[in-house]
Design a protein around this motif. Structure first.
Motif, PDB file in Angstrom:
ATOM      1  N   LYS A  58      49.613  45.176  45.011  1.00  0.00           N
ATOM      2  CA  LYS A  58      48.227  45.195  44.586  1.00  0.00           C
ATOM      3  C   LYS A  58      47.699  46.614  44.738  1.00  0.00           C
ATOM      4  O   LYS A  58      48.320  47.455  45.389  1.00  0.00           O
ATOM      5  N   ARG A  69      44.514  49.754  43.119  1.00  0.00           N
ATOM      6  CA  ARG A  69      43.496  50.181  42.159  1.00  0.00           C
ATOM      7  C   ARG A  69      43.963  51.468  41.475  1.00  0.00           C
ATOM      8  O   ARG A  69      44.744  52.233  42.038  1.00  0.00           O
ATOM      9  N   GLN A 123      42.126  47.361  38.777  1.00  0.00           N
ATOM     10  CA  GLN A 123      42.434  46.541  39.948  1.00  0.00           C
ATOM     11  C   GLN A 123      43.587  45.606  39.639  1.00  0.00           C
ATOM     12  O   GLN A 123      43.599  44.943  38.606  1.00  0.00           O
ATOM     13  N   ARG A 174      45.363  42.482  41.745  1.00  0.00           N
ATOM     14  CA  ARG A 174      45.107  41.691  42.943  1.00  0.00           C
ATOM     15  C   ARG A 174      46.086  40.518  43.022  1.00  0.00           C
ATOM     16  O   ARG A 174      46.711  40.145  42.035  1.00  0.00           O
TER      17      ARG A 174
END
Length: 253
Positions: free
Chosen positions: A95, A97, A70, A72
């Motif tokens: 951002k 994943r 991740q 963020r």
């Protein structure tokens, strides 16, 4: 003895003397993390000792490959600041994943003779887009801790406080930040800066390193962060590739 022979011996002596001085300088280097942690260094997990034992005297670096599970960032209004930082490889606005990444830790002596370790993180944030998050770290005798220069031009110098958890993880909290550019030098107010909180540990079951970073502002909260997992190789060498070094070096810490 001929003049030519005497000259050759003088040159040879000068060369060997310079080499000896260089060897003594290298011998005195202990690795920036060993110096910062002191006796606490041996409490790190053995794999972390190997990873953060990189140094000129140790004679090796560390290259990690893995995935950011991740990446963020803060609210929408943080995007312009993160985008500005990306110009000098200091954070970035994307951002997501499952982002592949690489981290390059190479030791070298900078132009001021300081032992330095690169932290060049390259992330493939999407198809056709890579981002770099660059830092170079020294141990500052004057400040008694690691100073982390951020970005390609070392404009930001950040003090780092390190500790070791009970289970052998490395913990890091950033402190005072200073901006340097030519004659300009000032401490960045906490309201305009972020404090980094990092934990890195080794997962014995899966045999990989895990890293978790958050950069938070004292008023506005989360600015940037990531969590990743990676494995490492440890190439031999006492110098960093030019691609991992900053374009400009700052003497002031």
């Amino acid at each position: 003895m001929s003049v030519a022979t005497a000259g050759a011996r003088i040159r040879d002596h000068a060369g060997r003397t310079a080499l000896a001085r260089g060897d003594r300088a290298v011998t005195r280097t202990e690795g920036v993390f060993r110096r910062a942690l002191g006796e606490e260094f041996v409490r790190l997990h053995p794999q972390l000792q190997r990873r953060f034992g990189v140094g000129v005297s140790a004679g090796y670096g560390c290259i990690g490959h893995g995935v950011m599970t991740q990446v963020r960032r803060g609210p929408w209004w943080t995007v312009p600041f993160l985008a500005l930082g990306s110009v000098r490889n200091i954070m970035f606005p994307e951002k997501g994943r499952g982002i592949p990444f690489r981290i390059d830790n190479h030791p070298y002596l900078d132009s001021f003779g300081r032992e330095t370790v690169t932290f060049a993180r390259t992330m493939h944030v999407r198809q056709g887009r890579r981002r770099r998050f660059d830092a170079t770290m020294i141990y500052s005798e004057a400040r008694g801790r690691i100073v982390d220069y951020l970005g390609t031009h070392q404009h930001l110098a950040v003090e780092l406080d390190l500790s070791v958890s009970d289970d052998g993880a490395l913990q890091l909290v950033s402190g005072a930040q200073r901006f340097y550019e030519g004659p300009i030098a000032f401490r960045v107010p906490s309201l305009l800066s972020g404090r980094a909180y990092l934990t890195e540990y080794f997962d014995d079951e899966r045999e990989l390193f895990v890293i978790d970073l958050e950069v938070r502002n004292c008023v506005f909260g989360l600015l940037f962060g990531y969590r990743g997992e990676f494995t490492c190789e440890f190439p031999q060498g006492k110098d960093a590739p030019e691609t991992a070094k900053p374009y400009r070096e700052e003497r002031r810490d």
